[in-house]
Design a protein around this motif. Structure first.
Motif, short mmCIF file in Angstrom:
data_model
loop_
_atom_site.label_atom_id
_atom_site.label_comp_id
_atom_site.label_asym_id
_atom_site.label_seq_id
_atom_site.Cartn_x
_atom_site.Cartn_y
_atom_site.Cartn_z
N PRO A 222 -53.00 -78.24 -32.64
CA PRO A 222 -54.24 -78.62 -33.33
C PRO A 222 -54.81 -79.96 -32.85
O PRO A 222 -56.02 -80.08 -32.63
CB PRO A 222 -53.83 -78.67 -34.81
N GLU B 261 -54.76 -72.00 -31.20
CA GLU B 261 -54.07 -71.80 -32.48
C GLU B 261 -53.21 -70.54 -32.49
O GLU B 261 -52.21 -70.46 -33.21
CB GLU B 261 -55.11 -71.72 -33.61
N ARG C 45 -49.30 -71.11 -31.72
CA ARG C 45 -48.39 -71.92 -32.53
C ARG C 45 -47.17 -71.10 -32.92
O ARG C 45 -47.27 -70.02 -33.51
CB ARG C 45 -49.10 -72.44 -33.78
#
Length: 412
Positions: A134, A159, A162
């Motif tokens: 992020p 994202e 992750r």
């Protein structure tokens, strides 16, 4: 005078050629050293110019790989005025990749006799960088996202990655660890997998920055990297701090170091300056080595001119009886040695220019060798001075002879 001196050198071509080789080789070494040093400086400058922020490391750590910081530094860094983004990172040497790891690199370094291959083995050591996705997505600029190959390069981390076993890898290692398909080896592509340590990662992106210092990094999510490298869940090697205004870097760095003990905030200019200091020390050491070769070149010039003057005692005696002064003889022999030095410098500098031109197509990693006019003239000037100094003693010895003594000695 110089025409006469040049003709004297041409009458003994073998001796002149040997003396020329003896002096031109160290001149080639000096100019080559300057070329490599300036090439490295330019490459580092180009590499660091892509990075506009600050790197926060443990004090006295030479790079993020050797740094470890407290994760709770992040709120403090964010509170400093002028800081836009704080991005935690984990850096470590990569575990074995497809069964080949750091042990093999160390073994290569210790066993190879080729110094260029030894250096290349060190520079090819793969690294793992774990990014806090992020915060890195919030950066205005990033070296690796902008270096993704335009064709078939996939994408950079976002994202979706992750906690996922996804990796962005350099093109160099995609070629170094090929896949055999239908009996033929091909580089790894986006969509393939690669084994790092005992874990298989999906390749989602391939990049190439053009810098040998940057094109060795496997980039992944920071939590995945911590698990792969067996680090604590809150481990951080460094923080990348992006300012609102790059002109505030020095102020922010000073404030970080005053508020956080045992921390070093470095701008890219500081990294470049530190690298310049290391290169300067290396230059000094190598110049000391090359100066020994120059000393040998001076001895060769002295030997050549001593033999030449000894064989020409009769000639000097005749010249003196015909009105030449001691200064004329001194000038003649000095002019011969200076001409030999000048020719050696031109040959050495010319060879350096030719070799760097031929070598550049075979040098990768963003390193380009070049010889500036100043370096060329420095090499030629150094050779001219060396040749002149080498001829002073033989010139003095020839000039001090009485004319009849010179004729008598030369006739025996």
């Amino acid at each position: 005078m110089f025409v006469f001196a040049w003709r004297n050198l041409l009458t003994r071509p073998l001796r002149t050629a040997l003396a020329l080789v003896g002096l031109s080789i160290p001149i080639l070494g000096v100019i080559g050293l300057f070329s490599v040093s300036s090439g490295l400086r330019e490459m580092v400058g180009d590499t660091l110019s892509k990075i506009t922020g600050l790197m926060i490391l443990r004090d006295n750590a030479i790079s993020p790989v050797f740094s470890s910081l407290r994760a709770d530094l992040e709120p403090l860094l964010k509170s400093i005025k002028g800081v836009r983004t704080v991005a935690p990172e984990v850096w470590q040497p990569a575990p074995r990749i497809e069964g080949v790891g750091s042990f093999n690199t160390v073994l290569d370094v210790l066993t190879t006799k080729d110094s260029s291959k030894r250096i290349q083995s060190i520079l090819d050591t793969p690294l793992v960088q774990g990014q806090d996705i992020p915060s890195h997505l919030a950066l205005r600029s990033g070296v690796y996202p902008s270096a993704i190959l335009p064709k078939d390069g996939g994408r950079f981390l976002d994202e979706r990655d992750r906690g996922q076993l996804n990796v962005v890898m350099p093109l160099k290692f995609a070629k170094s660890f090929p896949i055999t398909e239908d009996g033929k080896a091909r580089p790894r592509r986006v969509g393939d997998t690669i084994k790092i340590g005992t874990t298989k990662f999906n390749i989602i992106g391939i990049y190439e920055t053009g810098s040998m210092f940057l094109d060795v990094v496997f980039v992944m999510d920071i939590d995945v990297a911590r698990t792969l490298l067996q680090l604590p869940k809150d481990a951080v090697s460094s923080f990348y701090v992006e300012p609102l205004d790059p002109r505030d870097n020095d102020r922010i760095a000073a404030e970080v170091e005053s508020k956080a003990q045992g921390v070093d905030a470095r701008s890219m200019a500081e990294f470049q300056a530190n690298f310049g200091v290391v290169l300067s020390q290396l230059d000094t050491f190598l110049l000391m080595v090359v100066s020994l070769a120059l000393l040998v070149g001076i001895v060769g010039i002295i030997n050549t001119m001593l033999m030449s003057t000894t064989e020409r005692f009769v000639e000097f005696g005749v010249l003196r009886t015909n009105g030449w002064s001691q200064g004329n003889v001194l000038g003649l022999v000095t002019a011969e040695s200076a001409a030999l030095g000048l020719l050696s410098g031109l040959v050495g500098a010319g060879l350096a220019l030719l070799l760097t031109t031929l070598a550049n197509p075979f040098i990768g990693g963003g390193l380009k060798l070049s010889i500036t006019p100043a370096q060329f003239l420095t090499g030629v000037g150094l050779s001219l001075i060396t040749g002149t100094l080498g001829g002073l003693y033989p010139a003095w010895r020839a000039a001090r002879l009485v004319p009849m003594d010179a004729i008598r000695l030369g006739s025996h």
